[in-house]
Design a protein around this motif. Sequence first.
Motif, short mmCIF file in Angstrom:
data_model
loop_
_atom_site.label_atom_id
_atom_site.label_comp_id
_atom_site.label_asym_id
_atom_site.label_seq_id
_atom_site.Cartn_x
_atom_site.Cartn_y
_atom_site.Cartn_z
N THR A 115 0.83 -1.21 0.00
CA THR A 115 0.00 0.00 0.00
C THR A 115 0.86 1.25 0.00
OG1 THR A 115 -1.77 -1.18 1.14
CG2 THR A 115 -1.84 1.23 1.20
N ALA A 116 1.95 1.24 0.77
CA ALA A 116 2.85 2.40 0.79
C ALA A 116 3.42 2.65 -0.61
CB ALA A 116 3.98 2.18 1.79
N LEU A 117 3.85 1.59 -1.28
CA LEU A 117 4.37 1.73 -2.64
C LEU A 117 3.27 2.21 -3.59
CD1 LEU A 117 6.56 -1.46 -2.73
CD2 LEU A 117 7.40 0.87 -2.90
N ALA A 118 2.08 1.65 -3.46
CA ALA A 118 0.97 2.06 -4.32
C ALA A 118 0.62 3.53 -4.11
CB ALA A 118 -0.26 1.18 -4.05
N MET A 119 0.69 3.99 -2.87
CA MET A 119 0.38 5.39 -2.60
C MET A 119 1.43 6.32 -3.23
SD MET A 119 -1.00 4.98 1.30
CE MET A 119 -1.41 6.67 1.63
N VAL A 120 2.68 5.94 -3.15
CA VAL A 120 3.75 6.74 -3.77
C VAL A 120 3.55 6.80 -5.28
CG1 VAL A 120 6.23 6.79 -4.27
CG2 VAL A 120 5.44 6.39 -1.94
N VAL A 141 0.36 8.92 -6.42
CA VAL A 141 0.42 10.39 -6.39
C VAL A 141 1.47 10.92 -7.35
CG1 VAL A 141 -0.51 10.59 -4.04
CG2 VAL A 141 1.98 10.46 -4.39
N GLY A 142 1.90 10.07 -8.28
CA GLY A 142 2.83 10.51 -9.32
C GLY A 142 4.28 10.61 -8.89
N GLN A 143 4.63 9.93 -7.82
CA GLN A 143 6.01 10.00 -7.32
C GLN A 143 6.77 8.68 -7.49
OE1 GLN A 143 7.50 12.88 -6.12
NE2 GLN A 143 5.63 13.78 -6.96
N GLY A 144 6.36 7.88 -8.45
CA GLY A 144 7.02 6.60 -8.68
C GLY A 144 8.49 6.72 -8.98
N ALA A 145 8.93 7.86 -9.52
CA ALA A 145 10.34 8.07 -9.82
C ALA A 145 11.18 8.10 -8.54
CB ALA A 145 10.53 9.36 -10.60
N ARG A 146 10.54 8.30 -7.40
CA ARG A 146 11.28 8.31 -6.13
C ARG A 146 11.63 6.91 -5.65
NH1 ARG A 146 11.84 13.17 -3.72
NH2 ARG A 146 10.55 14.86 -4.49
N LEU A 147 11.10 5.90 -6.29
CA LEU A 147 11.46 4.51 -5.98
C LEU A 147 12.69 4.20 -6.81
CD1 LEU A 147 7.90 2.92 -6.14
CD2 LEU A 147 9.12 3.73 -4.12
N GLY A 148 13.85 4.38 -6.23
CA GLY A 148 15.09 4.30 -7.00
C GLY A 148 15.86 3.02 -6.80
N ALA A 149 16.66 2.73 -7.82
CA ALA A 149 17.61 1.63 -7.76
C ALA A 149 18.99 2.23 -8.01
CB ALA A 149 17.29 0.58 -8.83
N CYS A 150 19.98 1.79 -7.27
CA CYS A 150 21.33 2.34 -7.38
C CYS A 150 21.83 2.21 -8.82
CB CYS A 150 22.27 1.62 -6.42
SG CYS A 150 23.90 2.37 -6.33
N GLN A 151 22.40 3.29 -9.33
CA GLN A 151 22.89 3.31 -10.70
C GLN A 151 24.38 3.00 -10.79
OE1 GLN A 151 21.63 6.88 -12.71
NE2 GLN A 151 19.50 6.54 -12.17
N ALA A 152 25.02 2.72 -9.67
CA ALA A 152 26.43 2.35 -9.69
C ALA A 152 26.57 0.95 -10.27
CB ALA A 152 27.01 2.38 -8.28
N ALA A 153 27.67 0.71 -10.95
CA ALA A 153 27.93 -0.61 -11.52
C ALA A 153 27.98 -1.64 -10.40
CB ALA A 153 29.24 -0.60 -12.30
N SER A 154 27.37 -2.76 -10.62
CA SER A 154 27.39 -3.89 -9.69
C SER A 154 26.82 -3.55 -8.31
CB SER A 154 28.80 -4.44 -9.54
OG SER A 154 29.27 -4.91 -10.77
N CYS A 155 25.72 -2.83 -8.30
CA CYS A 155 25.00 -2.60 -7.04
C CYS A 155 23.51 -2.69 -7.35
CB CYS A 155 25.33 -1.25 -6.42
SG CYS A 155 24.58 -1.05 -4.79
#
Length: 179
Positions: A122-127, A130-144
Amino acid sequence: MELAVLLVNALAAESVHGRPVTPPQTGGERLAAIHAGLAAAGRPPSGLTAADADRLAEVAAELRPLYGAGDRLPEAAERLNDLLARHGAVPTLYGDPGKPLQLAFHRPGATLVDAWAADMGTALAMVIGVGQGARLGACQAASCSLVFFDTTRNASRRFCDLSCQNRAKASAYRARRRT
């Protein structure tokens, strides 16, 4: 959100800060990883069992695609809807007499796994809703493969932490120097 990030990183990460890792494979290992993550976050240990930890590993694997999804977010959201339905996500007010009521998103009497899954979903669905899905991030460093919830003012976070950011910047600098 904090619990979702904690579980995904503890149970579904395959590389951390440039080093490959093997996610915990047994219920006992998963339970230990969850308790270590909770302790690091300053949260009390849970009443989970090893079997619960196995079920939460499945939930973490389902939640992982939501982080850093970008254009794939609608497909990932469909799977999130399935998770919410399976775990009985429903808004519920509860509390002890004489204390303020609290809002949860699991049905009364739900198992701990269903309660955590419904609340995290539900917390993820709420984010996302409200149009803030871009705030659910994955590390962009190589091998992380760690994930995070971006709380920066302009939603510009790209790395799970400072060590990955420094490693990525140093690598880019060395690459520029070679050319």
